[in-house]
Motif scaffolding. Structure first.
Motif, PDB file in Angstrom:
ATOM      1  N   PRO A  88      10.571 -20.541 -10.524  1.00 50.11           N
ATOM      2  CA  PRO A  88      10.488 -19.126 -10.123  1.00 50.11           C
ATOM      3  C   PRO A  88      10.935 -18.158 -11.226  1.00 50.11           C
ATOM      4  N   THR A  89      11.499 -18.696 -12.324  1.00 52.78           N
ATOM      5  CA  THR A  89      11.824 -17.804 -13.449  1.00 52.78           C
ATOM      6  C   THR A  89      10.617 -17.696 -14.389  1.00 52.78           C
ATOM      7  N   GLY A  90       9.578 -18.465 -14.127  1.00 51.54           N
ATOM      8  CA  GLY A  90       8.437 -18.523 -15.047  1.00 51.54           C
ATOM      9  C   GLY A  90       7.352 -17.504 -14.737  1.00 51.54           C
ATOM     10  N   PHE A  91       6.356 -17.485 -15.598  1.00 51.57           N
ATOM     11  CA  PHE A  91       5.232 -16.544 -15.516  1.00 51.57           C
ATOM     12  C   PHE A  91       4.493 -16.666 -14.173  1.00 51.57           C
ATOM     13  N   VAL A  92       4.125 -17.868 -13.796  1.00 52.14           N
ATOM     14  CA  VAL A  92       3.363 -18.046 -12.553  1.00 52.14           C
ATOM     15  C   VAL A  92       4.302 -18.044 -11.347  1.00 52.14           C
ATOM     16  N   GLY A  93       5.411 -18.786 -11.466  1.00 56.16           N
ATOM     17  CA  GLY A  93       6.308 -18.963 -10.319  1.00 56.16           C
ATOM     18  C   GLY A  93       6.849 -17.652  -9.776  1.00 56.16           C
ATOM     19  N   VAL A 148      16.335 -23.211  -9.344  1.00 54.35           N
ATOM     20  CA  VAL A 148      16.545 -22.612 -10.666  1.00 54.35           C
ATOM     21  C   VAL A 148      17.607 -23.420 -11.405  1.00 54.35           C
ATOM     22  N   ARG A 149      17.483 -23.475 -12.723  1.00 54.14           N
ATOM     23  CA  ARG A 149      18.497 -24.248 -13.483  1.00 54.14           C
ATOM     24  C   ARG A 149      19.816 -23.488 -13.454  1.00 54.14           C
ATOM     25  N   PRO A 150      20.071 -22.489 -14.276  1.00 55.60           N
ATOM     26  CA  PRO A 150      21.247 -21.689 -13.918  1.00 55.60           C
ATOM     27  C   PRO A 150      20.792 -20.630 -12.910  1.00 55.60           C
ATOM     28  N   GLU A 163      21.781 -17.852 -11.962  1.00 53.30           N
ATOM     29  CA  GLU A 163      21.834 -16.438 -12.382  1.00 53.30           C
ATOM     30  C   GLU A 163      20.634 -16.069 -13.259  1.00 53.30           C
ATOM     31  N   LYS A 164      19.845 -17.066 -13.657  1.00 51.59           N
ATOM     32  CA  LYS A 164      18.680 -16.783 -14.508  1.00 51.59           C
ATOM     33  C   LYS A 164      17.533 -16.130 -13.718  1.00 51.59           C
ATOM     34  N   LEU A 165      17.617 -16.231 -12.386  1.00 54.24           N
ATOM     35  CA  LEU A 165      16.530 -15.653 -11.577  1.00 54.24           C
ATOM     36  C   LEU A 165      16.787 -14.163 -11.387  1.00 54.24           C
ATOM     37  N   GLY A 185      18.956 -26.503  -9.457  1.00 51.22           N
ATOM     38  CA  GLY A 185      18.215 -27.759  -9.574  1.00 51.22           C
ATOM     39  C   GLY A 185      17.633 -27.891 -10.958  1.00 51.22           C
ATOM     40  N   ASP A 186      17.757 -29.095 -11.503  1.00 45.42           N
ATOM     41  CA  ASP A 186      17.132 -29.390 -12.797  1.00 45.42           C
ATOM     42  C   ASP A 186      16.306 -30.648 -12.554  1.00 45.42           C
ATOM     43  N   LEU A 187      15.021 -30.585 -12.804  1.00 38.47           N
ATOM     44  CA  LEU A 187      14.162 -31.731 -12.492  1.00 38.47           C
ATOM     45  C   LEU A 187      14.522 -32.958 -13.334  1.00 38.47           C
ATOM     46  N   VAL A 235       6.236 -26.148 -13.304  1.00 36.60           N
ATOM     47  CA  VAL A 235       7.216 -26.444 -14.347  1.00 36.60           C
ATOM     48  C   VAL A 235       6.550 -27.184 -15.506  1.00 36.60           C
ATOM     49  N   HIS A 236       6.968 -26.880 -16.720  1.00 35.96           N
ATOM     50  CA  HIS A 236       6.635 -27.713 -17.879  1.00 35.96           C
ATOM     51  C   HIS A 236       7.826 -27.671 -18.830  1.00 35.96           C
ATOM     52  N   SER A 237       7.874 -28.606 -19.765  1.00 39.09           N
ATOM     53  CA  SER A 237       9.050 -28.705 -20.647  1.00 39.09           C
ATOM     54  C   SER A 237       8.792 -28.226 -22.070  1.00 39.09           C
ATOM     55  N   TYR A 240       0.594 -28.402  -7.259  1.00 41.49           N
ATOM     56  CA  TYR A 240       0.886 -28.380  -8.702  1.00 41.49           C
ATOM     57  C   TYR A 240      -0.205 -27.614  -9.442  1.00 41.49           C
ATOM     58  N   LEU A 241       0.204 -26.801 -10.393  1.00 39.33           N
ATOM     59  CA  LEU A 241      -0.765 -26.127 -11.253  1.00 39.33           C
ATOM     60  C   LEU A 241      -0.718 -26.772 -12.626  1.00 39.33           C
ATOM     61  N   GLY A 242      -1.793 -27.460 -12.986  1.00 37.67           N
ATOM     62  CA  GLY A 242      -1.847 -28.134 -14.280  1.00 37.67           C
ATOM     63  C   GLY A 242      -2.964 -27.575 -15.139  1.00 37.67           C
ATOM     64  N   SER A 299      -0.475 -34.494 -21.241  1.00 35.06           N
ATOM     65  CA  SER A 299       0.780 -34.482 -20.492  1.00 35.06           C
ATOM     66  C   SER A 299       0.593 -33.797 -19.131  1.00 35.06           C
ATOM     67  N   ARG A 300      -0.155 -32.693 -19.092  1.00 35.46           N
ATOM     68  CA  ARG A 300      -0.412 -32.003 -17.809  1.00 35.46           C
ATOM     69  C   ARG A 300      -1.143 -32.933 -16.837  1.00 35.46           C
ATOM     70  N   HIS A 301      -2.072 -33.756 -17.373  1.00 33.31           N
ATOM     71  CA  HIS A 301      -2.800 -34.702 -16.530  1.00 33.31           C
ATOM     72  C   HIS A 301      -1.876 -35.826 -16.058  1.00 33.31           C
TER      73      HIS A 301
HETATM   74  N1  LIG Z   1       0.410 -19.861 -18.518  1.00 34.93           N
HETATM   75  C1  LIG Z   1      -0.814 -20.353 -18.556  1.00 34.93           C
HETATM   76  O1  LIG Z   1      -1.747 -19.751 -19.188  1.00 34.93           O
HETATM   77  C2  LIG Z   1      -1.127 -21.626 -17.807  1.00 34.93           C
HETATM   78  C3  LIG Z   1      -2.438 -22.104 -17.855  1.00 34.93           C
HETATM   79  C4  LIG Z   1      -2.768 -23.258 -17.144  1.00 34.93           C
HETATM   80  C5  LIG Z   1      -1.799 -23.940 -16.431  1.00 34.93           C
HETATM   81  N2  LIG Z   1      -0.516 -23.462 -16.407  1.00 34.93           N
HETATM   82  C6  LIG Z   1       0.485 -24.239 -15.651  1.00 34.93           C
HETATM   83  O2  LIG Z   1       1.230 -23.410 -14.789  1.00 34.93           O
HETATM   84  C7  LIG Z   1       2.522 -23.979 -14.588  1.00 34.93           C
HETATM   85  C8  LIG Z   1       3.570 -22.891 -14.798  1.00 34.93           C
HETATM   86  O3  LIG Z   1       3.436 -22.408 -16.136  1.00 34.93           O
HETATM   87  P1  LIG Z   1       4.058 -21.008 -16.613  1.00 34.93           P
HETATM   88  O4  LIG Z   1       3.078 -20.423 -17.569  1.00 34.93           O
HETATM   89  O5  LIG Z   1       4.522 -20.228 -15.432  1.00 34.93           O
HETATM   90  O6  LIG Z   1       5.312 -21.545 -17.447  1.00 34.93           O
HETATM   91  P2  LIG Z   1       6.669 -20.788 -17.849  1.00 34.93           P
HETATM   92  O7  LIG Z   1       6.541 -19.325 -17.722  1.00 34.93           O
HETATM   93  O8  LIG Z   1       7.047 -21.336 -19.179  1.00 34.93           O
HETATM   94  O9  LIG Z   1       7.710 -21.307 -16.758  1.00 34.93           O
HETATM   95  C9  LIG Z   1       8.107 -22.649 -16.743  1.00 34.93           C
HETATM   96  C10 LIG Z   1       9.135 -22.824 -15.653  1.00 34.93           C
HETATM   97  O10 LIG Z   1       9.544 -24.191 -15.611  1.00 34.93           O
HETATM   98  C11 LIG Z   1      10.956 -24.209 -15.420  1.00 34.93           C
HETATM   99  N3  LIG Z   1      11.487 -25.490 -15.878  1.00 34.93           N
HETATM  100  C12 LIG Z   1      11.243 -26.130 -17.031  1.00 34.93           C
HETATM  101  N4  LIG Z   1      11.903 -27.287 -17.072  1.00 34.93           N
HETATM  102  C13 LIG Z   1      12.594 -27.388 -15.911  1.00 34.93           C
HETATM  103  C14 LIG Z   1      13.480 -28.360 -15.379  1.00 34.93           C
HETATM  104  N5  LIG Z   1      13.814 -29.476 -16.037  1.00 34.93           N
HETATM  105  N6  LIG Z   1      14.015 -28.140 -14.153  1.00 34.93           N
HETATM  106  C15 LIG Z   1      13.726 -27.017 -13.464  1.00 34.93           C
HETATM  107  N7  LIG Z   1      12.888 -26.052 -13.920  1.00 34.93           N
HETATM  108  C16 LIG Z   1      12.339 -26.239 -15.138  1.00 34.93           C
HETATM  109  C17 LIG Z   1      11.439 -23.044 -16.275  1.00 34.93           C
HETATM  110  O11 LIG Z   1      12.763 -22.742 -15.933  1.00 34.93           O
HETATM  111  P3  LIG Z   1      13.781 -22.080 -16.989  1.00 34.93           P
HETATM  112  O12 LIG Z   1      13.579 -20.599 -16.845  1.00 34.93           O
HETATM  113  O13 LIG Z   1      15.116 -22.545 -16.539  1.00 34.93           O
HETATM  114  O14 LIG Z   1      13.400 -22.579 -18.350  1.00 34.93           O
HETATM  115  C18 LIG Z   1      10.411 -21.990 -15.865  1.00 34.93           C
HETATM  116  O15 LIG Z   1      10.761 -21.400 -14.643  1.00 34.93           O
HETATM  117  C19 LIG Z   1       2.656 -25.147 -15.571  1.00 34.93           C
HETATM  118  O16 LIG Z   1       2.444 -26.353 -14.892  1.00 34.93           O
HETATM  119  C20 LIG Z   1       1.527 -24.889 -16.570  1.00 34.93           C
HETATM  120  O17 LIG Z   1       1.014 -26.077 -17.161  1.00 34.93           O
HETATM  121  C21 LIG Z   1      -0.153 -22.320 -17.074  1.00 34.93           C
END
Ligand SMILES: NC(=O)c1ccc[n+]([C@@H]2O[C@H](COP(=O)([O-])OP(=O)(O)OC[C@H]3O[C@@H](n4cnc5c(N)ncnc54)[C@H](OP(=O)(O)O)[C@@H]3O)[C@@H](O)[C@H]2O)c1
Length: 325
Positions: free
Chosen positions: A13-18, A36-38, A40-42, A57-59, A79-81, A118-120, A135-137
């Protein structure tokens, strides 16, 4: 399940899509627990209609997932790493993503969740896929094999403010009148507006027919990355020249993009390596399962730029801007 509404766990939920999905679910009357990991980051730029429950939570830490999953019916995996300022960080993300997906799938199964969404990424398995797309697959397969029924949505570049790929395009076109690019800028892709990605993510939750299925999602146009940059330049009224150069390797492009854009090198390199792979929908069954109006790229870019101009409050509104306004 309370009053027929599923209890939803949202990862990323701190990410672009979430973060955007949290607001879209709220508009649909659905509440989510945020993992969320920390915690307070949300930081939420706009109030939701309710105070969301935020859990640590940390995956990569299986013990943190048990409590997070307790009482949940469905979960989103967003989520992705990838990440890090240095290209060295790109060496470990695939292994981390395998562990994260497996921990998550097992915890979800153990807690009795009935759905995972899941969004991959798009890309043909038989192709010589980049490390990132492979990796996404892999994550998709792990979720489908080890967890509750998982819906896998596969997307190419998502157009929206703050999305890594969109920001790379934005900074390159804004800053460089003449662009020397790797020849892969001519690879075909099917970008999609963030608004449509949210339509599909939210729509899959309420359509049981999507459970356990892999569905390609894409916008209305198939375009090369060069075409997409051309559309961006047109929307902004900029005159840009793009010259594909065969000697440009993904690593060289990543260093170069890193100089021009604020996107971290640890994200740029895996994305640049994926440019060689065609990312086009191979099937369109999502269109029957979750009907929505697909936003053309010119409009999607215009919407994203309006978010950039007006800040995160605007970013979370569903209203569109109009080209030329
Ligand atoms: N953006 C695109 O153009 C795009 C295109 C196609 C598919 N997607 C897919 O959409 C999904 C979301 O992507 P996004 O663009 O939103 O990515 P993003 O903005 O980088 O966000 C990634 C999220 O994953 C969390 N995360 C990473 N490792 C974690 C862990 N070990 N435990 C808990 N949370 C963890 C991050 O938390 P922190 O804030 O703590 O780091 C962050 O909230 C991904 O599966 C990606 O492959 C994205």
């Amino acid at each position: 399940m309370k009053n027929g509404a599923p209890n939803i766990l949202l990862t990323g939920p701190t990410g672009f899509v979430g973060k955007r999905l949290l607001y879209r679910l709220d508009e649909a009357g659905l509440k989510a627990r945020c993992l969320v990991r920390p915690p307070e980051k949300l930081i939420l730029p706009k109030k939701l209609s309710y105070e969301p429950e935020v859990v640590y939570g940390d995956l990569l830490e299986p013990s943190s997932l048990e409590k997070a999953m307790e009482g949940m019916d469905a979960a989103y995996y967003l989520v992705h790493s990838m990440g890090g300022r240095s290209i060295r960080h790109t060496e470990r993300f695939a292994e981390m993503d395998r562990r994260a997906a497996s921990n998550f799938a097992r915890a979800a199964k153990g807690a009795g969740l009935s759905r995972v969404i899941y969004l991959g990424g798009l890309g043909d398995e038989q192709d010589d896929l980049s490390k990132h797309l492979r990796s996404r697959h892999e994550v998709a397969h792990i979720l489908q094999e080890q967890g509750p029924p998982a819906t896998v949505l596969r997307a190419a570049v998502i157009i929206g403010a703050g999305g890594a790929s969109f920001e790379i395009i934005r900074y390159l076109v804004e800053r460089l009148p003449l662009m020397l690019c790797p020849k892969w800028v001519q690879t075909r892709s099917q970008p999609i507006a963030i608004e449509n990605v949210l339509d599909y993510l939210a729509g899959c939750l309420t359509n049981q027919e999507t459970a356990g299925r892999t569905l390609d999602i894409g916008g209305p146009e198939i375009l090369s990355y060069a075409d997409l940059m051309g559309i961006y330049a047109k929307v902004r009224g900029l005159s840009r020249i793009i010259i594909p150069v065969p000697v440009f390797t993904p690593r060289l492009s990543a260093y170069w993009v890193n100089l021009i854009t604020p996107v971290p090198a640890g994200v740029v390199l895996p994305l640049a390596e994926g440019l060689k792979n065609e990312a086009v929908c191979r099937e369109n069954s999502i269109r029957g399962l979750v009907p929505t109006h697909l936003i053309p790229m010119e409009q999607a870019i215009c919407n994203a730029l309006s978010e950039v101009r007006e800040g995160p409050g605007r970013l979370l509104s569903r209203q569109s801007c109009f080209i030329g306004s």
